[in-house]
Design an enzyme around this catalytic site. Structure first.
Site, mmCIF file in Angstrom:
data_model
loop_
_atom_site.group_PDB
_atom_site.id
_atom_site.type_symbol
_atom_site.label_atom_id
_atom_site.label_comp_id
_atom_site.label_asym_id
_atom_site.label_seq_id
_atom_site.Cartn_x
_atom_site.Cartn_y
_atom_site.Cartn_z
ATOM 1 N N ASN A 11 23.049 19.568 13.221
ATOM 2 C CA ASN A 11 21.903 19.806 12.332
ATOM 3 C C ASN A 11 20.841 18.743 12.539
ATOM 4 O O ASN A 11 21.136 17.630 12.971
ATOM 5 C CB ASN A 11 22.322 19.727 10.850
ATOM 6 C CG ASN A 11 23.279 20.831 10.441
ATOM 7 O OD1 ASN A 11 23.298 21.900 11.036
ATOM 8 N ND2 ASN A 11 24.071 20.560 9.424
ATOM 9 N N ASN A 43 27.963 14.344 13.854
ATOM 10 C CA ASN A 43 28.223 13.001 13.310
ATOM 11 C C ASN A 43 29.604 12.500 13.742
ATOM 12 O O ASN A 43 29.777 11.322 14.082
ATOM 13 C CB ASN A 43 28.172 13.025 11.774
ATOM 14 C CG ASN A 43 26.811 13.443 11.239
ATOM 15 O OD1 ASN A 43 25.797 13.317 11.929
ATOM 16 N ND2 ASN A 43 26.782 13.954 10.013
ATOM 17 N N ASN A 180 38.280 15.249 1.296
ATOM 18 C CA ASN A 180 37.999 14.362 0.169
ATOM 19 C C ASN A 180 38.698 14.938 -1.062
ATOM 20 O O ASN A 180 39.348 15.989 -0.984
ATOM 21 C CB ASN A 180 36.488 14.139 -0.040
ATOM 22 C CG ASN A 180 35.759 15.404 -0.447
ATOM 23 O OD1 ASN A 180 36.358 16.335 -0.998
ATOM 24 N ND2 ASN A 180 34.470 15.458 -0.173
ATOM 25 N N THR A 220 40.229 11.095 1.599
ATOM 26 C CA THR A 220 39.251 10.028 1.398
ATOM 27 C C THR A 220 38.825 10.051 -0.063
ATOM 28 O O THR A 220 38.558 11.107 -0.632
ATOM 29 C CB THR A 220 38.032 10.202 2.328
ATOM 30 O OG1 THR A 220 37.451 11.486 2.102
ATOM 31 C CG2 THR A 220 38.437 10.093 3.794
ATOM 32 N N LEU A 221 38.780 8.855 -0.680
ATOM 33 C CA LEU A 221 38.562 8.752 -2.129
ATOM 34 C C LEU A 221 37.336 7.917 -2.451
ATOM 35 O O LEU A 221 37.255 7.307 -3.520
ATOM 36 C CB LEU A 221 39.810 8.121 -2.777
ATOM 37 C CG LEU A 221 41.121 8.881 -2.564
ATOM 38 C CD1 LEU A 221 42.312 8.011 -2.937
ATOM 39 C CD2 LEU A 221 41.132 10.163 -3.379
ATOM 40 N N ASP A 253 32.179 11.784 7.767
ATOM 41 C CA ASP A 253 32.172 12.094 9.201
ATOM 42 C C ASP A 253 32.441 10.841 10.032
ATOM 43 O O ASP A 253 33.166 10.884 11.038
ATOM 44 C CB ASP A 253 30.812 12.683 9.606
ATOM 45 C CG ASP A 253 30.479 13.928 8.813
ATOM 46 O OD1 ASP A 253 31.418 14.655 8.439
ATOM 47 O OD2 ASP A 253 29.285 14.164 8.557
ATOM 48 N N GLY A 288 20.898 7.423 6.714
ATOM 49 C CA GLY A 288 21.092 8.477 7.714
ATOM 50 C C GLY A 288 22.563 8.812 7.869
ATOM 51 O O GLY A 288 23.443 8.127 7.339
HETATM 52 O O1 RIB Z 1 28.393 15.162 6.248
HETATM 53 C C1 RIB Z 1 27.012 14.958 6.315
HETATM 54 C C2 RIB Z 1 26.363 16.087 7.059
HETATM 55 O O2 RIB Z 1 26.547 17.281 6.332
HETATM 56 C C3 RIB Z 1 24.875 15.966 7.243
HETATM 57 O O3 RIB Z 1 24.546 15.333 8.452
HETATM 58 C C4 RIB Z 1 24.380 17.398 7.128
HETATM 59 O O4 RIB Z 1 23.712 17.868 8.249
HETATM 60 C C5 RIB Z 1 25.624 18.223 6.813
HETATM 61 O O5 RIB Z 1 26.170 18.788 7.941
#
Ligand code: RIB
Length: 305
Positions: A11, A43, A180, A220-221, A253, A288
């Site tokens: 994305n 990510n 989570n 994950t908490l 991520d 970010g």
């Molecule tokens: O986990 C975060 C991500 O969730 C963001 O980068 C967004 O694009 C969505 O995919």
């Protein structure tokens, strides 16, 4: 050298930094905005690469400027992008994100090219590869990737985010499930009702979900850290790290990618989770999603390794 084969979403994140998230029907003025690289798959692949692992990405972007930017960004991280297809009939996926003054995010994903994906060639998986999926792409593609991984004897890692009801064949072909607490609760269908911070309840819920197929589960908490449970019944809690939170976007991520890189390094799940917890902790101190993910040396610095 083994690879992380990440099959997932890409994305372009459009982020508004606000004092407080808008309520339904409300308009708020952001303090500022930013464009970032994002998508849970992208990510996670970046986190693998920054943690020193070899990462191969299977995904989709649109034939537009955001798609070109994302392809360039991922390649610049050292990720193998040769299996990313540029599709003509949908735009690159978007993450529409607000981050409030406490660093908490609210995300709406417009899937675009990530959902234009009804089939893919068989993955060329080696037994020592790890196949990593999330749930921002069609579930049939996840099922197919895990079936290919199983056939090759490779390890599968599912980050069940964002939560969607899953067909049984995905959970029965998952080796390590990362969720989570909200995703854990959804997988348990709200039974027992989840009470935040109750580690015994997290352990019991994790055991209930493992009965559906995964060999290990990692929960994950947030500030409370991470809880792990393995098939042999062993369980660990890795405490959270108290840091100045700026932006939590992509922390999960970062955790998944760093965990994968450490497993590829031959670490056991507990050691890998300690590293990944420290990486995710650093990521929330920066803005970010992909951009906030630390390099291996930074994580080692925090851990005193
Ligand atoms: O986990 C975060 C991500 O969730 C963001 O980068 C967004 O694009 C969505 O995919």
């Amino acid at each position: 050298m083994s690879r992380a084969i990440v099959v997932g979403s890409i994305n372009r994140d459009i982020v508004a930094y606000v004092m407080a998230h808008p309520r339904p029907g409300e308009t708020v003025l952001a303090e500022r905005g930013a464009l970032f690289a994002g998508g849970k798959g992208a990510n996670q692949a970046v986190a693998v690469a920054r943690s020193g692992g070899k990462s191969y990405f299977v995904g989709r972007v649109g034939a537009d400027a955001f798609g070109r930017e994302m392809l360039g960004y991922l390649a610049a991280q050292g990720i193998d992008t040769t299996a990313i297809e540029v599709v003509a009939d949908a735009p690159t996926g978007l993450g529409l994100i607000t981050v409030d003054a406490t660093g908490q995010n609210a995300i709406t994903v417009v899937s675009g090219a990530n959902s234009v994906w009804d089939d893919c060639a068989s993955l060329d998986v080696a037994p020592d590869d790890l196949v990593v999926c999330q749930l921002e792409i069609p579930l049939a593609i996840v099922a197919r990737a895990f079936a290919d991984a199983r056939q090759a004897g490779a390890t599968t890692i599912l980050n069940a985010a964002p939560y969607r009801p899953l067909p049984p064949e995905i959970l029965t072909t998952t080796d390590i499930l990362v969720v989570n607490e909200h995703e854990l609760e959804a997988l348990c269908q709200g039974k027992p009702p989840f009470i935040g911070g109750d580690l015994q309840l997290v352990r019991d819920s994790a055991a209930a979900v493992m009965a559906l197929g995964p060999k290990a589960i990692v929960v994950t908490l947030g500030a409370e850290g991470v809880l792990l449970r393995q098939a042999d019944g062993r369980s660990w809690h890795v405490p959270g790290r108290r840091l100045a939170v700026k932006d939590t976007t992509g922390a999960g991520d970062c955790f998944v990618g760093a965990l994968v890189a450490e497993l590829m390094n031959g670490r056991d799940l507990h050691r890998a989770a300690i590293f990944a917890n420290a990486a995710a902790g650093l990521s929330v101190t920066r803005e970010g999603a992909a951009d906030s993910i630390p390099l291996r040396a930074e994580v080692e610095g925090v851990l005193g390794a």
